[in-house]
Structure formats: C-alpha cells, structure tokens
Motif scaffolding. Structure first.
Motif, short mmCIF file in Angstrom:
data_model
loop_
_atom_site.label_atom_id
_atom_site.label_comp_id
_atom_site.label_asym_id
_atom_site.label_seq_id
_atom_site.Cartn_x
_atom_site.Cartn_y
_atom_site.Cartn_z
N ASN A 28 -8.24 -8.88 -9.18
CA ASN A 28 -7.23 -8.42 -9.85
C ASN A 28 -6.09 -7.82 -9.72
N ILE A 29 -6.79 -6.03 -8.71
CA ILE A 29 -5.66 -4.97 -8.59
C ILE A 29 -4.19 -5.77 -8.81
N ASN A 30 -3.68 -4.96 -9.26
CA ASN A 30 -1.84 -5.14 -9.22
C ASN A 30 -1.54 -4.09 -8.02
N VAL A 31 -0.43 -4.29 -7.81
CA VAL A 31 0.37 -3.66 -6.77
C VAL A 31 0.18 -1.55 -7.55
N HIS A 32 0.24 -0.66 -6.71
CA HIS A 32 -0.41 0.65 -7.40
C HIS A 32 0.71 1.33 -7.38
N ILE A 33 1.29 1.99 -8.46
CA ILE A 33 2.62 3.15 -8.67
C ILE A 33 1.98 4.06 -9.10
N HIS A 34 2.50 5.22 -8.32
CA HIS A 34 1.62 6.75 -8.64
C HIS A 34 2.31 7.49 -9.09
N ASP A 35 2.64 8.68 -10.00
CA ASP A 35 3.79 9.73 -9.87
C ASP A 35 2.48 10.70 -8.39
N GLN A 36 1.25 10.53 -8.68
CA GLN A 36 0.75 11.86 -7.62
C GLN A 36 0.32 11.29 -6.56
N TYR A 37 -0.41 12.28 -5.15
CA TYR A 37 -0.20 11.78 -3.67
C TYR A 37 -1.67 11.11 -4.25
N GLU A 38 -2.57 10.08 -3.31
CA GLU A 38 -3.54 9.58 -2.68
C GLU A 38 -4.87 10.34 -1.69
N LEU A 39 -5.64 10.37 -2.01
CA LEU A 39 -6.81 10.32 -0.65
C LEU A 39 -7.55 9.50 -1.09
N TYR A 40 -7.83 8.89 -0.67
CA TYR A 40 -8.89 7.36 -0.47
C TYR A 40 -9.58 7.44 0.70
N TYR A 41 -11.18 7.54 0.28
CA TYR A 41 -12.24 7.73 1.27
C TYR A 41 -12.98 6.37 1.12
N PHE A 42 -13.41 5.50 1.61
CA PHE A 42 -13.79 4.18 1.69
C PHE A 42 -14.86 3.93 2.36
N LEU A 43 -15.71 3.26 1.40
CA LEU A 43 -17.17 3.50 1.60
C LEU A 43 -17.54 2.05 1.90
N SER A 44 -17.79 1.55 1.36
CA SER A 44 -17.98 0.23 1.25
C SER A 44 -16.99 -1.05 0.53
N GLY A 45 -17.67 -2.55 1.52
CA GLY A 45 -16.73 -3.60 0.94
C GLY A 45 -16.48 -4.02 1.78
N ASP A 46 -15.70 -4.66 1.34
CA ASP A 46 -14.65 -6.24 2.68
C ASP A 46 -12.98 -5.96 2.07
N VAL A 47 -12.43 -4.65 2.26
CA VAL A 47 -11.03 -4.78 2.27
C VAL A 47 -10.02 -4.50 3.15
N ILE A 48 -8.44 -5.59 2.85
CA ILE A 48 -7.47 -5.15 3.99
C ILE A 48 -7.10 -4.66 2.93
N TYR A 49 -6.62 -3.21 3.44
CA TYR A 49 -5.79 -2.54 2.81
C TYR A 49 -3.96 -2.72 3.24
N TYR A 50 -2.62 -2.99 1.97
CA TYR A 50 -1.71 -3.08 2.32
C TYR A 50 -1.32 -1.84 2.12
N ILE A 51 -0.07 -1.24 3.12
CA ILE A 51 0.64 0.23 2.29
C ILE A 51 2.25 -0.60 3.74
N GLU A 52 3.50 -1.03 2.63
CA GLU A 52 4.93 -0.17 3.30
C GLU A 52 4.39 -1.12 4.10
N GLY A 53 3.93 -2.98 4.43
CA GLY A 53 4.22 -3.09 5.36
C GLY A 53 3.27 -3.01 6.60
N GLN A 54 1.94 -1.76 6.83
CA GLN A 54 1.22 -1.90 7.45
C GLN A 54 -0.35 -3.25 6.79
N THR A 55 -1.23 -3.20 7.35
CA THR A 55 -2.24 -3.95 6.90
C THR A 55 -3.81 -2.88 7.80
#
Length: 282
Positions: A28-55
């Motif tokens: 149930n993770i909602n849309v993210h809004i951060h004041d910061q910049y983010e570096l996300y390092y994916f290690l494991s799981g079954d994930v599709i990530y959406y970013i500004e129209g890209q999947t």
C-alpha cells in the motif's frame, strides 16, 4: 514486517541512508514526494517501479535515481521478500564539491523528468558502485568519530561514478534504443508540468491530444502507475512547495498552482505533506 538492517543520518540532517528488508513488502505504498534527491539500490524482490511515465522491471543490483521533482512509486508483483537501500540527500549536502567546470549533480539535474533514471546492474558493477555502498555501510556499523567524513567522501565518489555512467548513456543515445515509452503520454506529462496553474480536466486533455478520455485514463495509469488527477494533484503540491520555499505568499501560491480555492488547497497540501501551507513556509 519491516526490518531496518542499518540506518544513518548526518549531523545536519542533509543525508539519510537506510537499508531495509520487508517480509512481506507493504503493497500500500503511496506516491512518493521527497524534498530530497534519492538514490535507490534494489537488492531483491519482485518490483516494477514507475517514474514519470517510465516503467522499470527491476533486477537485483539495479540503481534508480530521482530528483525532488519526479513522482515515483513501486508496484509489487508478488509478496517476495523486498530488500533495498535508499539514500536521500539534499543538494546542499554536496554543494561544496560543485565546481565551475564540473557539476556533481549532473545525473540528477541535467536531464528531462523521467529520463535516464535507471542504471542497470551491469553498469553499476562495472563502475564498482556496490563496493562504495558496502564501504558506507561498514562505516555506519563502526560508528567511529570519522565516519561522517568517510561516508560523505565515499558518497561523492559514487556521484562521480553515476555522472560517468550518465554521460556514457547520453553519448551512446542509449535511452532512445533501450526504453520504450508512449510518446503521447510524454506529451501529456510535459503539458501538465508546464500548465499546473491552469484548469486541467479530462475533457481538456481529450480535446487537446485527440484521444478518448476513457482510453487516456487507461493508458496513463498503465504507463505511469498514477491516475491523471492523482498525478496533477501531486505535481501541484510539489510546485507549491517550491514557491513557498521562495517566500511566495500562501494565497498567491494557491492560485499559481491551479487550486484557486484555498480550503481545498489547504486540505490537499496538509494531507500530502503533513503540515499546512503556512507551517511549511515558516
């Protein structure tokens, strides 16, 4: 259950490192809004990530980078254990390393929203970025007096590596060859981001882009992970935060981002940020 494997904040609260394992992931993770910049390092799981129209269908050791103007959220394809490292930082954390001839934040700031966010596991390994992340985590565990300095210098090296990969991608034209995206959606995203102060409705988008609003809703959600109105509202709040940080009066900000009705602006802003517009602007 969410397990924190390691975590760290710098002394000025400009840099935050968290290593988490979720068993199972919170779907149930909602849309993210951060004041910061983010570096996300994916290690494991079954994930599709959406970013500004890209999947992005993520593979282990992939990296995603997002600036504070890019909406993003994960979507879980199964309940497989979800492990990741997230680094959030303010641009001020690295400004002392900015030079007249070198932009340390080039990979975050010198690109179109939703483009060049993804760094493959192969690219990440080629530039030894996992080794840098491991070094940061070891210094966190040591809790030594010099760890703040060591973590910052290692992170700066990581940003340089990301810039090198980013430059390589641009020079090779890789984005055009590798990623498939709906050009109509890209046009609509650009229109929304450039017209946040205007009234944006499904009828308007249907007429402007010559596409059925029902089909548009389906394609937009498929490509972005968001409904159109969800995207518009979050983008308006993000723009409002920018204006308030520039000391723009609250009422002027409300009108500038297309709310017009202050009570609605107040409710939406507080819901998404946790504070009222006036509290945020102080």
């Amino acid at each position: 259950m969410d397990i924190i494997i390691s975590s760290y904040k710098d002394e000025n609260h400009q840099f935050n490192f968290t290593h988490n394992l979720s068993q199972p992931p919170n779907t149930n993770i909602n849309v993210h809004i951060h004041d910061q910049y983010e570096l996300y390092y994916f290690l494991s799981g079954d994930v599709i990530y959406y970013i500004e129209g890209q999947t992005y269908k993520l593979q282990s050791n992939d990296i995603l980078i997002m600036n504070n103007r890019e909406l993003h959220k994960p979507n879980f394809e199964s309940l497989k254990d979800y492990e990741r490292i997230a680094i959030h930082f303010l641009p001020e954390y690295v400004t002392s390393f900015q030079g007249k001839t070198y932009d340390i934040l080039k990979s975050y700031e010198k690109r179109k929203l939703g483009f060049f966010n993804h760094f493959s596991a192969e690219e990440v390994a080629r530039y030894n970025i996992p080794r840098h992340i491991d070094k940061i985590e070891k210094h966190i565990d040591k809790n030594s007096e010099e760890r703040h300095v060591m973590i910052k210098t290692i992170f700066i090296q990581m940003l340089v590596k990301l810039n090198q990969i980013f430059s390589m991608k641009i020079n090779s034209g890789e984005h055009a060859k590798t990623y498939e995206y709906d050009s109509k959606i890209v046009e609509i995203l650009d229109f929304i981001n450039n017209n946040l102060g205007q009234k944006i409705t499904l009828d308007l988008l249907e007429k402007k882009f010559y596409v059925s609003k029902y089909y548009l809703c389906h394609v937009f959600k498929k490509n972005t992970g968001f409904t159109i109105m969800e995207y518009v509202i979050h983008k308006r709040v993000m723009k409002a935060k920018e204006l308030l940080q520039m000391q723009t009066p609250v009422i002027d900000t409300c009108n500038a981002v297309g709310f017009n009705d202050y009570s609605n602006f107040y409710k939406v802003f507080k819901k998404l940020t946790g504070v009222s517009p006036r509290e945020f602007s102080r």
